[in-house]
Design an enzyme around this catalytic site. Structure first.
Site, PDB file in Angstrom:
ATOM      1  N   HIS A   8     -42.341  -3.687  17.917  1.00 29.89           N
ATOM      2  CA  HIS A   8     -43.051  -2.422  17.774  1.00 29.89           C
ATOM      3  C   HIS A   8     -42.594  -1.489  18.880  1.00 29.89           C
ATOM      4  CE1 HIS A   8     -46.259   0.400  16.990  1.00 29.89           C
ATOM      5  NE2 HIS A   8     -46.538   0.405  18.287  1.00 29.89           N
ATOM      6  N   GLY A  26      -7.591   2.233   1.895  1.00 30.49           N
ATOM      7  CA  GLY A  26      -7.940   2.547   0.508  1.00 30.49           C
ATOM      8  C   GLY A  26      -8.856   3.747   0.364  1.00 30.49           C
ATOM      9  N   GLY A  53       3.324  -0.871  -5.641  1.00 26.45           N
ATOM     10  CA  GLY A  53       3.860  -2.139  -6.139  1.00 26.45           C
ATOM     11  C   GLY A  53       3.651  -2.330  -7.634  1.00 26.45           C
ATOM     12  N   LEU A  88      -3.792   2.891   5.853  1.00 28.14           N
ATOM     13  CA  LEU A  88      -4.477   1.741   5.244  1.00 28.14           C
ATOM     14  C   LEU A  88      -5.966   2.071   5.020  1.00 28.14           C
ATOM     15  CD1 LEU A  88      -2.815  -1.025   7.466  1.00 28.14           C
ATOM     16  CD2 LEU A  88      -2.208  -0.411   5.114  1.00 28.14           C
ATOM     17  N   CYS A 124     -12.092   3.858   0.242  1.00 25.56           N
ATOM     18  CA  CYS A 124     -13.261   3.827   1.122  1.00 25.56           C
ATOM     19  C   CYS A 124     -12.995   4.527   2.451  1.00 25.56           C
ATOM     20  CB  CYS A 124     -13.672   2.376   1.365  1.00 25.56           C
ATOM     21  SG  CYS A 124     -14.950   2.185   2.606  1.00 25.56           S
ATOM     22  N   GLU A 174       0.857  -1.191   0.000  1.00 26.30           N
ATOM     23  CA  GLU A 174       0.000   0.000   0.000  1.00 26.30           C
ATOM     24  C   GLU A 174       0.890   1.236   0.000  1.00 26.30           C
ATOM     25  OE1 GLU A 174      -3.455   0.788  -0.249  1.00 26.30           O
ATOM     26  OE2 GLU A 174      -2.414   2.698  -0.435  1.00 26.30           O
ATOM     27  N   GLY A 175       0.655   2.131  -0.971  1.00 27.07           N
ATOM     28  CA  GLY A 175       1.474   3.330  -1.113  1.00 27.07           C
ATOM     29  C   GLY A 175       0.954   4.531  -0.362  1.00 27.07           C
ATOM     30  N   VAL A 203     -23.221  17.204 -20.757  1.00 27.33           N
ATOM     31  CA  VAL A 203     -22.264  18.261 -20.409  1.00 27.33           C
ATOM     32  C   VAL A 203     -21.229  18.381 -21.528  1.00 27.33           C
ATOM     33  CG1 VAL A 203     -20.414  18.878 -18.801  1.00 27.33           C
ATOM     34  CG2 VAL A 203     -22.631  18.105 -17.933  1.00 27.33           C
ATOM     35  N   THR A 225     -19.190  11.433 -12.444  1.00 27.50           N
ATOM     36  CA  THR A 225     -19.769  10.669 -13.555  1.00 27.50           C
ATOM     37  C   THR A 225     -19.247   9.241 -13.591  1.00 27.50           C
ATOM     38  OG1 THR A 225     -18.071  11.652 -14.954  1.00 27.50           O
ATOM     39  CG2 THR A 225     -20.239  12.676 -15.014  1.00 27.50           C
TER      40      THR A 225
END
Ligand code: NAI
Length: 462
Positions: A441, A40, A115, A38, A42, A33-34, A233, A267
């Site tokens: 309920h 990503g 990587g 950690l 998300c 992982e660059g 557009v 988009t």
């Protein structure tokens, strides 16, 4: 040269979940992982920070619109944008550090850097080349570009820049009425911006059940968003204090434009596989940039696998995570499996929108005999008590067998409620199975119960 059973490229929800499951199954794992942290897209610049801003802006909206109705007499809160950004960054930090903790706990090696795959069985990170029996491409996706639109992440932004604007804009044009456009558009509309959403198609949220999409658009319009649909557009031009978006309407070719302090380009996204060396390796890539895989995530080169946004399917963190888990099991000699027929989708606006399974349009196109059980949140006591009576549940079941085929809803906690139907579908349940299940309920989930009853002899509170 260190050797691993598995090296995974990318520490997003696909990669990190795959790594943890590999480790749990006894494999020696490393993740490349660059990014500095950690998680990503998300965790760093996607799902998590946007949800923090959605929550904060929703709270502001509650204070402005609903506090006085409940006898909470307080002056409307002022927005401290820097502090709100700080809150968002804290939320991100807690989550990314959480993954780092899980890596340590599971003895997963983090190879820091970007990587590439010089040859099957090898992963290069900086000057070092590491050996691995299996390599997993979990490199995710990046915002797609649009001809005539130059992103500077200040005035013309993608979802990444939209999370860190220097100030709250007074005006914003969003290009694309998909998930990102509507979530971020909602955030800034609630924070006071005038938001115009320009969409190529004639409806918002393509792929969503048409009836839900129409209701969603009505609700967002009431919340102050303006929609220009059927608009292609043509470009975005720099303008004093912002930029101008130009479009032509597909129905008559007429031109339109709108200036705004900030333009959000939303988009769609495209797979991110640049720099991996896939072409030299002979890994087949599909025309839209996705890595070609078989039903078991294997690419066309033995020992190299791919999951998540880098391969076809919905670009969703949970889809990537499930694929990561399934692949880990396959690599450990077990039978990994993802049921693509039951992948929920959620839009985290207020109200939330959620879906799973087939839409009514899909069932019609398939010529399938189906029935619809609908229930409005206006008939749900809990929803009304929290000013969220807008929206409805729509449950689709086979007309003859009563088996649940899909569910689409817009309303409070929709993103959580949908999982009741996911579980039901995994078990091949009928609408009657849901209807015969006692629902507490007063809860929002009673709306799901009522929709199931509506598939049979009728809902009670309709
Ligand atoms: P999207 O595919 O959801 O929506 C893009 C929209 O842009 C579509 O409505 C499309 O018709 C429109 N569009 C395309 N070209 C256009 C043009 N030239 N002019 C005007 N409109 C145009 O993509 P989005 O919102 O960028 O999200 C990217 C991915 O990230 C999606 O796959 C989405 O599922 C995922 N995501 C999921 C979230 C969630 O699950 N809550 C949150 C954010 C993103």
């Amino acid at each position: 040269m260190a050797g691993f059973d598995v090296i995974i490229l990318g520490a997003g929800p696909g990669g990190y979940i795959c790594a943890i499951r590999c480790a749990q199954l006894g494999l020696k794992v490393a993740v490349v992982e660059g990014r500095e942290t950690l998680g990503g897209t998300c965790l760093n610049v996607g799902c998590i920070p946007s949800k923090a801003l959605l929550h904060a802006s929703h709270m502001l909206h509650e204070a402005q619109e609903n506090f006085a109705k409940m006898g909470l007499m307080t002056a409307s809160p002022k927005v401290d944008w820097a502090k709100m950004q700080g809150y968002k960054d804290d939320v991100v930090g807690q989550n990314t550090k959480g993954i780092e903790f899980l890596f340590k706990k599971n003895k997963i090696t983090w190879l820091k850097g970007w990587g590439s795959i010089p040859a099957p069985g090898q992963v290069r990170v900086g000057q070092e080349v590491h050996q691995a029996k299996s390599i997993v491409i979990a490199t995710g996706s990046e915002p797609a570009s649009l001809p005539g639109v130059t992103v500077d992440e200040r005035v013309v932004v993608t979802s990444t820049g939209a999370l860190t604007l220097g100030k709250i804009p007074k005006t914003m044009v969003v290009i694309g009425a998909g998930v990102i456009g509507l979530e971020m558009g909602s955030v800034y509309a609630r924070l006071g911006a005038q938001v115009t959403v320009v969409e190529y198609l004639d409806a918002i949220t393509p792929g969503m059940d048409a009836e839900i999409a129409r209701a969603f658009q009505r609700i967002l319009t009431k919340q102050g968003l303006t929609f220009v649909l059927g608009a292609a557009v043509q470009g975005v031009d720099p303008a004093k204090g912002g930029a101008t978006v130009r479009w032509t309407l597909k129905k008559d070719g007429s031109a339109g434009s709108q200036k705004a302090e900030v333009v959000l380009l939303a988009t769609g996204r495209k797979p991110y596989t640049a720099g991996l060396g896939l072409e030299a390796l002979g890994v087949d890539v599909l025309p839209r940039g996705q890595v070609k895989t078989d039903g078991h995530f294997a690419t066309t080169v033995p020992g190299i696998y791919a999951i998540g946004d880098a391969i076809p399917g919905p670009m969703l963190a949970h889809k990537a995570g499930d694929e990561g888990m399934a692949l880990a099991e396959i690599l450990a000699g077990k039978a990994g499996h993802v049921n693509y027929g039951v992948i929920p989708g959620v839009i985290y606006t207020t109200p939330e929108v959620a879906n799973v399974g087939k839409t009514e349009d899909q069932l019609k196109a398939e010529g399938r005999a189906y029935k619809v059980g609908k229930f409005s949140f206006m008939g749900n006591a809990r929803a009304k008590s929290v000013f969220q009576g807008e929206g409805f549940v729509k449950l689709l079941a086979d007309r003859d067998t009563d088996r649940i085929l899909g569910c689409h809803l817009i309303g409070p906690a929709a993103g959580d409620l949908i999982h009741e139907v996911c579980v039901a579908m995994e078990f091949g349940a009928s609408a009657q199975d849901l209807a015969l299940t006692c629902h507490a309920h007063p809860t929002f989930s009673e709306a799901m119960h009522e929709a199931a009853l509506a598939c049979g002899d009728g809902a009670i509170h309709a």
